[in-house]
Write a protein that holds these residues in place. Structure first.
Motif, short mmCIF file in Angstrom:
data_model
loop_
_atom_site.label_atom_id
_atom_site.label_comp_id
_atom_site.label_asym_id
_atom_site.label_seq_id
_atom_site.Cartn_x
_atom_site.Cartn_y
_atom_site.Cartn_z
N SER A 138 0.88 -1.22 0.06
CA SER A 138 -0.19 -0.07 0.15
C SER A 138 0.84 1.39 -0.07
CB SER A 138 -0.83 0.04 1.17
OG SER A 138 -0.31 -0.01 2.25
N LEU A 139 2.11 1.24 0.00
CA LEU A 139 2.94 2.22 0.11
C LEU A 139 3.17 3.10 -1.31
CD1 LEU A 139 6.13 1.25 2.29
CD2 LEU A 139 4.13 2.41 2.97
N ARG A 140 2.88 4.28 -1.21
CA ARG A 140 2.64 5.20 -2.57
C ARG A 140 3.84 6.46 -2.40
NH1 ARG A 140 0.95 0.98 -3.53
NH2 ARG A 140 -1.42 0.79 -4.43
N TRP A 141 4.42 6.86 -3.49
CA TRP A 141 5.54 7.96 -3.47
C TRP A 141 4.75 9.30 -2.91
CZ3 TRP A 141 10.37 6.83 -3.85
CH2 TRP A 141 10.57 5.83 -4.50
N ARG A 142 3.41 9.36 -3.18
CA ARG A 142 2.90 10.42 -2.76
C ARG A 142 2.92 10.74 -1.12
NH1 ARG A 142 -1.26 7.59 -4.88
NH2 ARG A 142 -2.72 6.73 -3.45
N GLN A 143 2.65 9.58 -0.67
CA GLN A 143 2.89 9.67 1.03
C GLN A 143 4.18 10.31 1.53
OE1 GLN A 143 2.25 5.17 0.95
NE2 GLN A 143 0.79 5.87 2.65
N ILE A 144 5.27 10.34 0.65
CA ILE A 144 6.25 11.10 1.28
C ILE A 144 6.21 12.47 1.74
CG2 ILE A 144 8.66 11.86 0.51
CD1 ILE A 144 8.96 9.33 -1.05
N GLY A 145 5.51 13.11 1.03
CA GLY A 145 4.93 14.51 1.29
C GLY A 145 4.25 14.58 2.84
N PHE A 146 3.50 13.77 2.80
CA PHE A 146 2.46 13.58 4.11
C PHE A 146 3.40 13.29 5.26
CE2 PHE A 146 -0.25 11.24 6.95
CZ PHE A 146 -1.04 12.38 7.44
N TRP A 147 4.40 12.40 5.11
CA TRP A 147 5.43 12.05 6.07
C TRP A 147 6.06 13.16 6.81
CZ3 TRP A 147 7.42 7.23 3.22
CH2 TRP A 147 6.42 6.31 3.11
N GLN A 148 6.47 14.08 5.83
CA GLN A 148 7.15 15.39 6.41
C GLN A 148 6.50 16.33 7.19
OE1 GLN A 148 10.20 14.55 5.57
NE2 GLN A 148 9.46 12.97 4.18
N LEU A 149 5.33 16.05 7.59
CA LEU A 149 4.37 16.85 8.53
C LEU A 149 4.83 16.49 9.72
CD1 LEU A 149 0.83 16.60 7.26
CD2 LEU A 149 2.37 18.23 6.85
#
Length: 214
Positions: A138-149
């Motif tokens: 379920s991991l997606r590249w777009r999640q990387i930005g969210f993780w920086q929160l």
């Protein structure tokens, strides 16, 4: 879903993490009390460190993995994306400490024990858990930005705390000595490290998924 062996591993790692966190809290309180500042000053300092906050997340995630999905909090910590965000954060904790901060002090006794567990042992144990037990389809590249929160929120938190009592947990975030401009530059450099680690973890996770499903 982690197997029985993985749950035992997660439980043992969680216990070690909680142990180190309790020891560090005790030492922080003892230090401030010896300086005449009281116990609450030690608690205030304790919760100012990214190392502590991230290891708390690590311990919670490992506890959730050991117990299984028994409630909304456990299910949240059990999500692959949450696990990977925590993995990213604890890797950066270890890397920054060993590259920039370890040489600044020389802990002894129980402080050395807590220091090694929180900065060296727990990152390795959590990465091993992440690799062996966390599903990554379920991991997606777009999640990387969210993780920086998470690191971004910590940066705001540090600045707010520092504005209250002029105390900063890390030299590269010390506004009183470096000024806001330099601290923002330092924070951006650290954020790039978070992004790089996140990209590496996601690439490894996707590669692991491809190999597993061949």
């Amino acid at each position: 879903m982690p197997s029985g062996n993985h749950r035992l591993f997660a439980a043992a790692a969680a216990l070690l993490g909680w142990f180190a966190l309790v020891v560090q809290l005790y030492l922080s309180i003892q230090l401030t009390r010896s300086n005449g500042d009281g116990a609450w000053a030690g608690v205030w300092i304790y919760f100012g460190f990214f190392t502590i906050l991230t290891n708390l997340l690590v311990a919670c995630a490992l506890t959730a993995a050991a117990l299984g999905p028994r409630g909304p909090i456990s299910r949240t910590f059990g999500r692959p994306g949450v696990h990977t965000c925590i993995a990213m954060s604890i890797v950066v904790v270890s890397a920054l400490y060993n590259v920039l901060l370890r040489q600044l002090w020389h802990p002894e006794g129980w402080q050395l024990v807590a220091d090694v567990i929180l900065h060296d042992v727990m990152p390795v144990l959590f990465l091993l858990h992440w690799w062996l037990a966390v599903p990554k389809t379920s991991l997606r590249w777009r999640q990387i930005g969210f993780w920086q929160l998470y690191p971004a929120a910590y940066f705001v938190y540090v600045l707010a705390r520092g504005a209250v009592n002029d105390w900063y947990p890390y030299p590269f975030l010390d506004v009183s000595k470096l000024g806001y401009a330099q601290v923002c530059i330092d924070a951006c450099a650290v954020l790039l490290a978070f992004i790089a680690v996140a990209c590496a973890l996601l690439a490894l996770g996707r590669r692991q998924t491809r190999i597993t499903h061949r």
